[in-house]
Design an enzyme around this catalytic site. Sequence first.
Site, PDB file in Angstrom:
ATOM      1  CB  CYS A 183    -156.903 -31.213  95.399  1.00  0.00           C
ATOM      2  SG  CYS A 183    -156.893 -32.042  94.061  1.00  0.00           S
TER       3      CYS A 183
ATOM      4  NE  ARG B  34    -151.991 -28.201  98.533  1.00  0.00           N
ATOM      5  CZ  ARG B  34    -151.611 -28.724  99.627  1.00  0.00           C
ATOM      6  NH1 ARG B  34    -150.996 -28.621 100.758  1.00  0.00           N
ATOM      7  NH2 ARG B  34    -151.903 -30.232  99.668  1.00  0.00           N
TER       8      ARG B  34
ATOM      9  CD1 TRP C  43    -152.474 -30.095  89.587  1.00  0.00           C
ATOM     10  CD2 TRP C  43    -152.299 -32.103  89.844  1.00  0.00           C
ATOM     11  NE1 TRP C  43    -151.201 -30.086  89.136  1.00  0.00           N
ATOM     12  CE2 TRP C  43    -150.965 -31.523  89.185  1.00  0.00           C
ATOM     13  CE3 TRP C  43    -152.188 -33.342  90.011  1.00  0.00           C
ATOM     14  CZ2 TRP C  43    -149.976 -32.223  88.778  1.00  0.00           C
ATOM     15  CZ3 TRP C  43    -151.131 -34.109  89.546  1.00  0.00           C
ATOM     16  CH2 TRP C  43    -149.978 -33.741  89.046  1.00  0.00           C
TER      17      TRP C  43
ATOM     18  CG  ASN D  71    -157.449 -31.707  98.932  1.00  0.00           C
ATOM     19  OD1 ASN D  71    -158.456 -31.341  98.080  1.00  0.00           O
ATOM     20  ND2 ASN D  71    -156.903 -31.129  99.623  1.00  0.00           N
ATOM     21  N   GLY D  72    -157.698 -36.260  97.517  1.00  0.00           N
ATOM     22  CA  GLY D  72    -157.121 -37.605  97.581  1.00  0.00           C
ATOM     23  C   GLY D  72    -158.030 -38.432  96.451  1.00  0.00           C
TER      24      GLY D  72
ATOM     25  CD  GLU E 250    -132.392 -30.508  92.835  1.00  0.00           C
ATOM     26  OE1 GLU E 250    -132.684 -31.551  92.655  1.00  0.00           O
ATOM     27  OE2 GLU E 250    -132.712 -29.299  92.795  1.00  0.00           O
TER      28      GLU E 250
ATOM     29  CE  LYS F  58    -135.282 -27.566  91.325  1.00  0.00           C
ATOM     30  NZ  LYS F  58    -135.257 -28.269  92.629  1.00  0.00           N
TER      31      LYS F  58
ATOM     32  CD  GLU G   4    -138.548 -29.439  89.580  1.00  0.00           C
ATOM     33  OE1 GLU G   4    -139.514 -29.748  90.240  1.00  0.00           O
ATOM     34  OE2 GLU G   4    -137.482 -28.988  89.876  1.00  0.00           O
TER      35      GLU G   4
ATOM     36  CG  HIS H 262    -119.270 -47.518  80.211  1.00  0.00           C
ATOM     37  ND1 HIS H 262    -118.495 -48.441  79.889  1.00  0.00           N
ATOM     38  CD2 HIS H 262    -118.649 -46.695  81.290  1.00  0.00           C
ATOM     39  CE1 HIS H 262    -117.492 -48.403  80.451  1.00  0.00           C
ATOM     40  NE2 HIS H 262    -117.582 -47.485  81.598  1.00  0.00           N
TER      41      HIS H 262
ATOM     42  CE  LYS I 153    -142.762 -26.181  97.296  1.00  0.00           C
ATOM     43  NZ  LYS I 153    -141.294 -26.304  96.913  1.00  0.00           N
TER      44      LYS I 153
HETATM   45  C1  F6R Z   1    -138.077 -30.493  92.646  1.00  0.00           C
HETATM   46  C2  F6R Z   1    -139.232 -30.825  93.688  1.00  0.00           C
HETATM   47  C3  F6R Z   1    -139.740 -32.334  93.595  1.00  0.00           C
HETATM   48  C4  F6R Z   1    -139.953 -32.378  95.099  1.00  0.00           C
HETATM   49  C5  F6R Z   1    -140.484 -33.927  95.322  1.00  0.00           C
HETATM   50  C6  F6R Z   1    -140.662 -34.254  96.642  1.00  0.00           C
HETATM   51  O1  F6R Z   1    -137.882 -29.270  92.604  1.00  0.00           O
HETATM   52  O2  F6R Z   1    -139.524 -29.834  94.389  1.00  0.00           O
HETATM   53  O3  F6R Z   1    -138.883 -32.971  92.962  1.00  0.00           O
HETATM   54  O4  F6R Z   1    -138.478 -32.536  95.779  1.00  0.00           O
HETATM   55  O5  F6R Z   1    -141.851 -33.907  94.699  1.00  0.00           O
HETATM   56  O6  F6R Z   1    -141.564 -33.351  97.464  1.00  0.00           O
HETATM   57  P1  F6R Z   1    -141.361 -33.184  99.006  1.00  0.00           P
HETATM   58  O7  F6R Z   1    -139.797 -32.667  99.398  1.00  0.00           O
HETATM   59  O8  F6R Z   1    -142.081 -32.211  99.412  1.00  0.00           O
HETATM   60  O9  F6R Z   1    -141.655 -34.301  99.700  1.00  0.00           O
END
Ligand code: F6R
Length: 605
Positions: free
Chosen positions: A2, A27, A73, A99-100, A480, A484, A487, A503, A600
């Site tokens: 949000c 976000r 959200w 928000n929250g 990672e 990516k 995602e 294994h 985000k």
């Molecule tokens: C992956 C991604 C998420 C963030 C995670 C932590 O591309 O963006 O996995 O890494 O939500 O977010 P931050 O770094 O903002 O604490």
Amino acid sequence: MCGIVGYVGGQHAAPILVEGLSRLEYRGYDSAGIGVLTSGAPRVVRTVGRVRDLVDALPKRLAGTVGIGHTRWATHGPATTANAHPHRSEDGRIVLVHNGIIDNAAALRERLEAAGVTFASETDTEVLVHLVARSSAVTLEDKVLDAVSQVVGTWAVAVVSADHPDRIVVARNGSPLVLGIGEKEMFVASDVSALVRHTSQVVHLEDGELASVTADGFRTFTAQARDVPKTTETVTMTADELELGGHGTFMHKEMHEQPQTLLRMLGGRLDDRFATARLDGLRIEPRELRQFRRVKILGCGSAYYVGQMGASMIEDLARIPADAEPASEFRYRNPIIEPDTLYVAVSQSGETADTLFAVREIQRKGGRVVGLVNVVGSSIARACDGGVYLHAGPEVAVASTKALTHMGVGFALLALLLGRLHDLSFADGARIVEGLKKLPDQVAAVLAEEKAIAEVAATVAQAPSLFFLGRVRGYPVAREGAQKFKEISYRHAEAYPASELKHGPLALVSPELPTVAIVPDDELLERNVGALHEVSARGGPLLVVTHEGVDLGVACARIDVPKNEPELDPVLLTIPLQLLAYHAALVLGQDIDRPRNLAKSVTVE
Ligand code: F6R
């Protein structure tokens, strides 16, 4: 997650609110709305979908110079117009965004319903607006104080009222809130990116604080109605940094910014004379830093994977035990906090609720925690006892790229500093310093291979599932890479330690399952090549991310990245995996900057 914007001043509020909301789109959200104080009752417009849908729904004329807006959200109740914010009091005179999460919303709702209130939504937020409306206090400030004193949970709220038409009252507890100071106008937002078009002068609220904001200024106070003086901060982010600048997507822009942003990050932080790193922001004296016998890194998602890279850098260079753990797990397991452990919280946004909670839990138990954070002035940056700003600049795409690379470099700097305080020789320190200096150009060299990587991406994009394999230093890179890929392409991708192949997962290897293997040119090369043969012998297609000149002795597609130092190679090896995920998602026609179901900044647990 949000987002909140608010405006009070001499201009029409609606266009400013809508523009602010569009800055918060990154976000993640599923509905949006604004509430403007017009003559008479406040006017509220809400829609499910994008901010552009909200713009289409706005009346031609919406005059009013005070208003608040929100991107929601969904948490409590699905994404519907009724659940979208702002929420209204029953008489429609008070309008509120939040928000929250209100933890005691169910009990409050029951109480309010018993008192005759009819609810218009399924949200937890709506209790707040009714509590404000039912308060017997006279001023809007006291009404909001009354309301927040009855709720348990997290909130950033902004409230406007037809009976107090010159102001917005805001309150913060666990969700970020910032005031923007203009000329005879003021702004309110949950994120500075919504303000930078209008002002660079901001004031951050702390948890437990409220503010009353008018066109002429603001007053900040605590829940005990005690005034708190605030210092104004200048934000360096500019509105241009939030534009696409000729790229098709923010993710593409952000990947290509890396060589420049890394140069900026390293500026002034490498010390040739003593072959070490300069990290003044840690605010820990060298003697004290030497006392730590362990390092524990906490972050979520990709930040946790880079934390794993960081732990191995620290063990390699400083030879002190280090490990990383998801902050989201750590916070729920009554962790043992040791006085001789240095805790490191790592976060791009600086607002991830799980990481912030972990920081507070460590501090509550007397531990020392520093932050590796990108967003200046964010909640985690401010909560930590010191830290290293990542200086990657704003990251808008939901899938993190440049901020993660900066985290990797941040850990390398920390590992170098700790190493030189322990037993890392001058020669080895100088080797790492030189390696770090080479990184920006080497990242540029990988990015220059984009076309070739795009061709490879097209060949794996259609596979229903992918394996990512890596061993020791290569394992977090594989994790990672898989993260990516899934995602933004929505393809299943799973990372495994190469050593674990036999294994269990080897049973899945077949001509239909491509394996992306991370094979650095280090002391484990032979073992990694062995794993490639195991996959190849079972007909599994291979894509190997390695270095030029490495003899793999097996038929495969390969992406070569320049060789740096073994401790720093993981940072470089992740760059082609960003491009791989990006181009697979592009081929599949996905919404790259805003992948479904993701936000985000994950400000709720
Ligand atoms: C992956 C991604 C998420 C963030 C995670 C932590 O591309 O963006 O996995 O890494 O939500 O977010 P931050 O770094 O903002 O604490």
